[in-house]
Motif scaffolding. Structure first.
Motif, mmCIF file in Angstrom:
data_model
loop_
_atom_site.group_PDB
_atom_site.id
_atom_site.type_symbol
_atom_site.label_atom_id
_atom_site.label_comp_id
_atom_site.label_asym_id
_atom_site.label_seq_id
_atom_site.Cartn_x
_atom_site.Cartn_y
_atom_site.Cartn_z
ATOM 1 N N UNK A 193 -6.848 1.236 3.001
ATOM 2 C CA UNK A 193 -6.358 0.245 2.075
ATOM 3 C C UNK A 193 -6.384 0.718 0.634
ATOM 4 N N UNK A 194 -7.267 1.615 0.266
ATOM 5 C CA UNK A 194 -7.440 1.993 -1.131
ATOM 6 C C UNK A 194 -6.254 2.781 -1.662
ATOM 7 N N UNK A 207 -2.117 7.143 -5.972
ATOM 8 C CA UNK A 207 -2.107 7.355 -4.531
ATOM 9 C C UNK A 207 -3.086 8.451 -4.125
ATOM 10 N N UNK A 208 -3.058 9.564 -4.858
ATOM 11 C CA UNK A 208 -3.965 10.668 -4.534
ATOM 12 C C UNK A 208 -5.425 10.262 -4.725
ATOM 13 N N UNK A 209 -5.717 9.508 -5.770
ATOM 14 C CA UNK A 209 -7.081 9.028 -5.986
ATOM 15 C C UNK A 209 -7.495 8.058 -4.879
ATOM 16 N N UNK A 210 -6.618 7.161 -4.492
ATOM 17 C CA UNK A 210 -6.921 6.218 -3.414
ATOM 18 C C UNK A 210 -7.103 6.894 -2.077
ATOM 19 N N UNK A 211 -6.314 7.915 -1.811
ATOM 20 C CA UNK A 211 -6.468 8.663 -0.556
ATOM 21 C C UNK A 211 -7.811 9.388 -0.523
ATOM 22 N N UNK A 212 -8.221 9.921 -1.682
ATOM 23 C CA UNK A 212 -9.526 10.582 -1.758
ATOM 24 C C UNK A 212 -10.652 9.564 -1.551
#
Length: 82
Positions: free
Chosen positions: A28-29, A68-73
């Motif tokens: 979800x993040x 998006x990249x921060x949320x995927x991490x």
């Protein structure tokens, strides 16, 4: 008088699984952070570019990608997998 060898053995009841974890959705993040990053990129590029649509779009895309990249991490770190 009842004989014990004719009785049925007691069944051990397994407790139901923990229901706290069933309601949470995973992954979800990334979506939330992409949205927040896009809005932040839009706001920063709007004030920095003085209403130039090319730079506003570029800032929005860059903010969305960074979010998006921060949320995927964050999703990877919270699930315990690296």
């Amino acid at each position: 008088m009842p004989s014990s060898h004719h009785r049925r053995k007691h069944k051990h009841v397994q407790p139901p699984p923990n229901r706290r974890d069933q309601g949470k959705s995973k992954g979800n993040a990334a979506g939330v952070m992409a949205f927040i990053g896009g809005v932040a990129g839009l706001a920063i590029s709007y004030f920095a570019a003085q209403e130039s649509l090319v730079w506003i779009a570029t800032g929005t895309v860059a903010g969305t990608l960074a979010g998006f990249l921060l949320g995927r991490q964050l999703d990877r770190s919270s699930s315990g997998n690296s």
